[in-house]
Design a protein around this motif. Structure first.
Motif, PDB file in Angstrom:
ATOM      1  N   TYR A  56       0.834  -1.207   0.000  1.00 47.32           N
ATOM      2  CA  TYR A  56       0.000   0.000   0.000  1.00 47.32           C
ATOM      3  C   TYR A  56       0.868   1.257   0.000  1.00 47.32           C
ATOM      4  O   TYR A  56       0.670   2.174  -0.812  1.00 47.32           O
ATOM      5  CB  TYR A  56      -0.900  -0.006   1.237  1.00 47.32           C
ATOM      6  CG  TYR A  56      -1.766   1.212   1.376  1.00 47.32           C
ATOM      7  CD1 TYR A  56      -1.327   2.325   2.096  1.00 47.32           C
ATOM      8  CD2 TYR A  56      -3.021   1.269   0.798  1.00 47.32           C
ATOM      9  CE1 TYR A  56      -2.115   3.448   2.222  1.00 47.32           C
ATOM     10  CE2 TYR A  56      -3.827   2.383   0.929  1.00 47.32           C
ATOM     11  CZ  TYR A  56      -3.368   3.474   1.647  1.00 47.32           C
ATOM     12  OH  TYR A  56      -4.153   4.597   1.772  1.00 47.32           O
ATOM     13  N   LEU A  57       1.862   1.298   0.888  1.00 45.78           N
ATOM     14  CA  LEU A  57       2.705   2.491   0.972  1.00 45.78           C
ATOM     15  C   LEU A  57       3.518   2.668  -0.299  1.00 45.78           C
ATOM     16  O   LEU A  57       3.773   3.794  -0.744  1.00 45.78           O
ATOM     17  CB  LEU A  57       3.624   2.417   2.198  1.00 45.78           C
ATOM     18  CG  LEU A  57       2.920   2.610   3.538  1.00 45.78           C
ATOM     19  CD1 LEU A  57       3.919   2.463   4.681  1.00 45.78           C
ATOM     20  CD2 LEU A  57       2.248   3.966   3.613  1.00 45.78           C
ATOM     21  N   ARG A  60       1.814   4.627  -2.892  1.00 48.10           N
ATOM     22  CA  ARG A  60       1.489   6.019  -2.599  1.00 48.10           C
ATOM     23  C   ARG A  60       2.598   6.979  -3.003  1.00 48.10           C
ATOM     24  O   ARG A  60       2.416   8.191  -2.953  1.00 48.10           O
ATOM     25  CB  ARG A  60       1.224   6.190  -1.088  1.00 48.10           C
ATOM     26  CG  ARG A  60       0.072   5.373  -0.551  1.00 48.10           C
ATOM     27  CD  ARG A  60      -1.261   5.971  -0.853  1.00 48.10           C
ATOM     28  NE  ARG A  60      -1.329   7.356  -0.440  1.00 48.10           N
ATOM     29  CZ  ARG A  60      -2.177   8.256  -0.948  1.00 48.10           C
ATOM     30  NH1 ARG A  60      -2.996   7.907  -1.904  1.00 48.10           N
ATOM     31  NH2 ARG A  60      -2.204   9.491  -0.501  1.00 48.10           N
ATOM     32  N   VAL A  61       3.807   6.459  -3.317  1.00 47.30           N
ATOM     33  CA  VAL A  61       4.915   7.358  -3.654  1.00 47.30           C
ATOM     34  C   VAL A  61       5.473   6.979  -5.018  1.00 47.30           C
ATOM     35  O   VAL A  61       5.378   5.825  -5.429  1.00 47.30           O
ATOM     36  CB  VAL A  61       6.031   7.300  -2.583  1.00 47.30           C
ATOM     37  CG1 VAL A  61       5.515   7.816  -1.255  1.00 47.30           C
ATOM     38  CG2 VAL A  61       6.582   5.910  -2.447  1.00 47.30           C
ATOM     39  N   GLY A 138       8.701   6.596   5.230  1.00 51.53           N
ATOM     40  CA  GLY A 138       7.713   5.517   5.321  1.00 51.53           C
ATOM     41  C   GLY A 138       8.278   4.192   4.833  1.00 51.53           C
ATOM     42  O   GLY A 138       8.018   3.138   5.415  1.00 51.53           O
TER      43      GLY A 138
END
Lengths: 209, 667, 312
Positions: A56-57, A60-61, A138
């Protein structure tokens, strides 16, 4: 209890006599197997949720890792090899336990412990070869959480295996303690197998995708 | 015979078989009495504080869980009362905003983690071994540890609350509000660590229940002869095992963000606060079904008993509970419809959230069918609590369907409409059946009947009070009142409905006090209950009230789903378990054929000591990261003490084939 | 009960669509509840008499029929929900008014976007929109998760730090409505409200033009004194008044504060008395909010009040 004794059809009280049954059993027949299985599902879900969070993380980037190189392959791969190799003494310990062969149980449990100790030592180095700190970003955080949970998992298994080994070497070994050795071996397979997808995620997800 | 059956037979032949013995002398009354006296001695727990702490009897632990959970229920209820007093008038100054925010957080946290889940697991702990005809629960010392972890977690939370460090970010603790930047002091760490305590406890109980249900059922109780309550607890235990890991991860990451500066939820450094919501609700939604399903099981048992017939549609009931559990894992995003997620994904969760109603409605129709064909239905108090489900829970279920719709949810989310919804489903769907179940099983647990008059009074008071409190909240939400507000302006016009809700809360309080009085009075002066005062059909009613520590003597076997209603089918009871050890009979999973005998461990102080060590580590580690390392050492020590076998036991029994001399110790 | 913060009294097309959905769902659910409650009541009555002769097969058929009807009802509800959701998405329009709202603990920063920077408007806690024109809100957060909710006009959307969320709505009749933060955001979540004024296009343009101008110059000496106190005292550290030396950005923009109907994000009416109390001790009204007592002497306070009243 009297209402349970009606209706015997004139044969007098009939009983189901279980005194000839053994007082231990291996594999899925034992209570310990099921408790171990529940533990495996719980820990498997923990790892699955961390891996899902990683994915998921990552989504996001734009760059992953956001900065710096991915983790060095060397120590992670060495450790994977150690873990896979530990399956052999593990299998031998399990077989010995199921034959109630105490000498062999003692031998193979000690060998397993040596492998586990080696793994934990290399794991210590692995953390420093991740090329990122837990508080950098993160990405760093989730990698450390993933490797950290796995380490807790392996460390606790190492500790409880050493207690079992100490018991085999010095303590009174009853029939169902041999079952415990067998279940512990099963759990060790789980430890090894659950490492493989985690290894893939930590070391290859930043390189391939 | 298939190869599989052949293997099974060979295994059993090798190891010694169970055998039917006619005219068995061990079933003569005198012999049974002797055995019972031996069992009394073997299974005795002893007196005194240490004995009480070390008790491994699932009934004692179950009662303890129940009392503790209801203690927390009382605390949570008082907190709710304080909230209602504050909200009875606009711009009230009874509570300042900081205290109010802590109180509503404590109320939700207490009710969800310290009452609702533990209490239903407690009913399982008490009833499941009895219902499956076992003498004990699997892993009783681990269960004991699980209880202490629950108690210590709750104590920790409340001590911190009284030290003005109670959590204040809501029972679901969203970052960034609960994160390092905006969550001051240790409040959210306390919350996150409470989670760890209760999750450890819950996972342990779930493991014990799964192992008991799978492996300790009495011969003859194949899976399709298990009571519906046992099915409910089995499914719930699996839900616990699959769901709780998610909140273990999320709460641990919150502590890490706050303590050691990780960035899991920090969007400024590549984390994401929405990740918290996914992880939390992936657990949080199954959590409410964990709370709900055992109540469905209790409904089935009470309705069957009072209808004097089996519940209609056994297979459909089992499949419905399983389907609800399964689908329950696929609806979590309906808590996040306002976060700005892509619309396509949201539609899937709307469909799943609406679909999940289907299995529950099948259950409702099956119960109605059962009641329709009852044989002189008794309208006693337990039944009233179950019957109210059809009027109360269904309102909550239907508002749930409304909330499943994205457009409507975006209006009513985070308003009092949602507060009304979840109280209707949780109280209507779980607490009412629980109170009915407690009334129903009280005679079995204590040997006394509760007062029917006080029972009726407390029921009607609760019914009226509950609806008066929560029905107006639907309207408050539709008229714009958001959740979690410590006050509101007079100009909003919300005052009358809020006052009404507060009045209802006062009535609820009276109702629960009456229920408590009923319990206390009945413990002393209630009519003495026999083995089976309600004429029920399941095995827990086949032993004395309360049961002896070893549950049954002799252990009965079953040949039908309602053993006590089919005494003409009386199958042979078990003999041959050694009464000088705490032996239980382990059976095969599918058909419950006898497999082997297992000596259960007796009482031990180690689980309590291990719980103290664990609690110490948990509390230390929210203040200092190194607490994890150093705090683990006492845990390790207590665990070694726990698992190290005591000397002097005979190592191997007769009947073991192996390479060792029988009866030799191996040290 | 007044209905200026009500879901059931829609003043715009989005809220109207949802309100319609609500009533459809309400009546279907009410019918279902009545049917089930009636069925249960009859079953209990029959069971109590104990005379039912229904066979297991008849029961099975009845359950199946009831289940089938339930599925049909649920599908109808699902269908209605999807249709409404789709309709809500059709409001997108290229000539929408674009407003950026940024959530803070515990106030709303409002910016009217414009390609020409000098034509942008910054205000706080009060939003004006023209009737009949679609409005797109771009939503950000400076700290924790908030949620913008104006029930008479549209459902809510969260303001999530690190994300941009969008909200589309349109007012179809003039009126003054109230919105409130709908995601628990800390100590004063309860007092984070906003006022939304829907007005005819001309009135709106006039309001917007008025807000583009910098703060008017003070006229009387007292007002000048007030401006001095504001510029040199603590106020300027957080608040912005365009055209003066008060250029702080961490608190509501005060350039045209006298045109707003409330202060403290909807906590109090904007009258001299309440404003005086607020400035003298903001912590009394909204304990924990980020405004410290500025420590003004009485004559300074009066001067500041006089100056603020000119900020139209």
């Amino acid at each position: 209890m009297t209402h349970l004794r009606e209706g015997y059809g004139g044969r007098g009280p009939v009983a189901l006599d279980v005194s000839a049954l053994p007082n231990y059993a291996f594999g899925h027949r034992s209570l310990m197997w099921w408790a171990t299985a529940c533990m495996m599902v719980i820990e498997g879900m923990v790892f699955a949720m961390i891996v899902m969070s990683y994915i998921y993380l990552k989504g996001r980037v734009p760059h992953w890792p956001p900065s710096g190189p991915p983790p060095d392959l060397r120590w992670g791969t060495v450790n994977t090899a150690i873990l896979l190799a530990s399956c052999l003494p593990n299998a031998l310990a399990k077989k010995a336990a199921e034959r109630f062969d105490l000498t062999k149980v003692r031998l193979w449990l000690v060998v397993c412990l040596v492998f586990a100790a080696a793994f934990n030592a290399v794991r210590f180095v692995e953390f420093s070869a991740l090329n990122v700190r837990w508080d950098s970003n993160g990405y760093g955080s989730i990698v450390w959480v993933l490797l950290g949970f796995h380490t807790t998992h392996v460390l606790t298994d190492f500790l409880d295996s050493s207690v079992l080994t100490a018991l085999a070497l010095f303590g009174p070994m009853e029939a169902h303690k041999f079952v415990d050795v067998s279940e512990n071996a099963l759990y060790w397979y789980f430890v090894v197998l659950s490492w493989l997808p985690i290894y893939a995620v930590i070391y290859f997800a930043p390189r391939i995708v | 015979m298939t190869r599989h059956e052949g293997d099974e037979k060979r295994r059993r032949d090798d190891a010694g078989r169970p055998a039917l013995s006619e005219n068995d002398p061990r079933l003569e009354p005198a012999r049974l009495d002797t055995e019972r006296r031996l069992l009394d001695r073997t299974w005795a727990n002893g007196r005194g504080l240490i004995a009480w702490i070390s008790d491994t009897d699932h009934k004692a632990i179950g009662r303890r869980f129940l009392v503790t959970a209801f203690g927390f229920f009382t605390l949570g209820g008082i907190l709710a009362g304080l909230m209602r007093i504050q909200l009875a008038r606009p711009e009230n100054t009874f509570l300042n905003p900081d205290l109010y925010n802590q109180i509503f957080t404590m109320h939700g946290t207490t009710m969800m983690f310290l009452f609702a889940v533990p209490v239903v697991l407690a009913m399982g702990v008490y009833l499941v071994p009895l219902m499956v005809g076992a003498r004990a629960i699997a892993f009783p010392r681990m269960l004991n540890y699980g209880y202490w972890m629950f108690l210590f977690g709750g104590i920790f939370l409340y001590v911190m609350f009284f030290l003005n460090t109670g959590p204040d970010a809501g029972w679901f603790s969203y970052p960034p509000l609960a994160g390092p930047e905006f969550g001051y002091g240790k409040r959210s760490d306390v919350w996150a660590q409470l989670i760890t305590f209760t999750e450890v406890s819950g996972l342990i109980v779930a493991t014990c229940l799964v192992c008991t249900i799978f492996k300790l059922r009495t011969p003859g109780m194949s899976l399709n002869r298990m009571p519906l309550f046992v099915w409910a607890m089995l499914i719930v235990s699996f839900m616990v095992i699959f769901a709780m890991p998610s909140i273990v991860i999320s709460s641990t990451c919150l502590i890490l963000d706050r303590l050691v500066s990780t960035h899991i939820y920090n969007q400024a450094e590549g984390g994401d606060p929405i990740l918290w919501q996914h992880l939390f609700w992936f657990f949080g939604h199954p959590e409410v079904y964990i709370i709900f399903l055992p109540a469905l099981g209790m409904m089935s048992e009470v309705i069957a008993t009072f209808s004097r017939r089996r519940v209609f549609g056994y297979i459909e009931m089992v499949l419905s509970m399983a389907a609800t559990a399964f689908i329950g894992f696929g609806v979590w995003v309906h808590h996040m419809f306002t976060t700005g997620l892509p619309q396509f994904g949201q539609s899937f969760f709307t469909a799943a959230s609406i679909m999940i109603v289907v299995p529950t409605s099948i259950q409702i129709f099956n119960w109605i069918a059962t009641l329709w064909t009852a044989r002189r239905l008794r309208l006693a108090t337990p039944f009233l609590y179950m019957a109210s489900f059809f009027f109360v829970f269904i309102i909550g279920g239907l508002t749930g369907v409304m909330l499943a719709s994205v457009p409507l949810d975006r209006q009513v989310h985070d308003t009092y409409f949602v507060v009304a919804h979840f109280h209707y489903v949780l109280i209507g769907g779980s607490t009412f059946p629980l109170l009915g179940g407690l009334f129903f099983w009280f005679p079995k647990m204590t040997g006394r009947m509760m007062s029917e008059r006080l029972g009726q009074a407390s029921f009607w008071l609760l019914f009226v009070g509950f609806n008066l409190t929560f029905f107006p909240m639907h309207l408050l939400g539709l008229e714009g009142m958001p959740r979690r507000v410590y006050t509101y302006q007079a100009a909003m016009g919300w005052e009358r409905l809020n006052l009404l809700a507060t009045l209802g809360a006062a009535i609820i309080f009276v109702a629960l006090v009456v229920y408590l009085i009923n319990i206390l009075v009945s413990l002393r002066h209630g009519a003495v209950a026999g083995d089976n005062p309600w004429g029920a059909s399941t095995l827990e009613w086949a032993t004395s009230s309360p049961p002896p520590p070893y549950n049954f003597s002799p252990q009965p076997t079953v040949a039908s789903r309602e053993p006590l209603w089919h005494t003409e089918l009386t199958p042979p009871p078990i003999v041959g378990l050694d009464p000088s050890k705490r032996e239980v009979l382990v059976t095969y999973l599918l058909d419950a054929e006898p497999d082997h005998r297992y000596p259960m461990p007796g009482p031990s102080l180690w689980p309590f000591l291990a719980a103290i060590a664990t609690s110490g580590m948990f509390v230390w580690s929210i203040f200092q990261a190194q607490g994890v390392v150093w705090g683990s050492i006492p845990i390790f020590v207590t665990l070694v003490g726990w698992f190290w076998p005591t000397k002097g036991k005979k190592a191997l029994q007769h009947g073991v084939h192996g390479r060792l001399a029988l009866g030799d110790s191996l040290s | 009960m007044p209905h200026f913060q009500s879901i059931l009294h829609p003043a715009g097309i989005q809220a109207a669509r949802v309100s319609h959905l609500w009533w459809v769902m309400f009546w279907i659910c009410a019918a279902v509840w009545c049917a089930v409650a009636l069925g249960a009541a009859i079953a209990i009555a029959r069971g109590h008499r104990g005379t039912s002769m229904a066979s297991e097969r008849q029961l099975g058929t009845s359950v199946a029929i009831a289940g089938g009807i339930s599925v049909v009802a649920l599908v109808a509800l699902l269908f209605q929900s999807v249709v409404t959701g789709r309709a809500l998405d059709t409001l997108h329009s290229p000539d929408a008014l674009v407003i950026t709202v940024t959530g803070n603990q515990w106030w709303w920063d409002v910016q009217y976007d414009h390609p020409v920077p000098s034509l942008r408007v910054t205000t706080a806690n009060e939003i004006h929109i023209p009737v009949g024109r679609p409005v797109r809100f771009n939503l950000f957060s400076n700290d924790v998760i908030h949620s913008l909710w104006i029930p008479n006009l549209q459902g809510k959307i969260d303001l999530v730090p690190g994300r941009l969320n969008e909200l589309w709505l349109r007012a179809d009749r003039p009126g003054v409505f109230r919105g409130q933060c709908a995601e628990f955001c800390g100590l004063q979540h309860a007092k984070m409200a906003l006022v939304v004024v829907a007005e005819p296009s001309d009135d709106f343009e006039r309001w917007l033009a008025g807000n583009r101008a910098p703060a008017p110059a003070p006229i009387t000496p007292e007002q000048q004194r007030g401006k001095d106190v504001v510029e040199r005292g603590p106020c300027a550290m957080c608040h912005n008044i365009a055209g003066t030396q008060a250029g702080g950005r961490s608190a509501p923009d005060l350039t045209h504060v006298a045109t707003r109907s409330t202060i403290g994000a909807g906590s109090l009416p904007n009258t001299r008395g309440y404003l005086a109390g607020w400035i003298a001790d903001p912590q009394h009204v909204k304990p924990g909010n980020r405004m410290p007592p500025p420590g003004l002497r009485d004559e300074e306070l009066q001067a500041v009040l006089a100056y603020l009243e000119t900020l139209k």
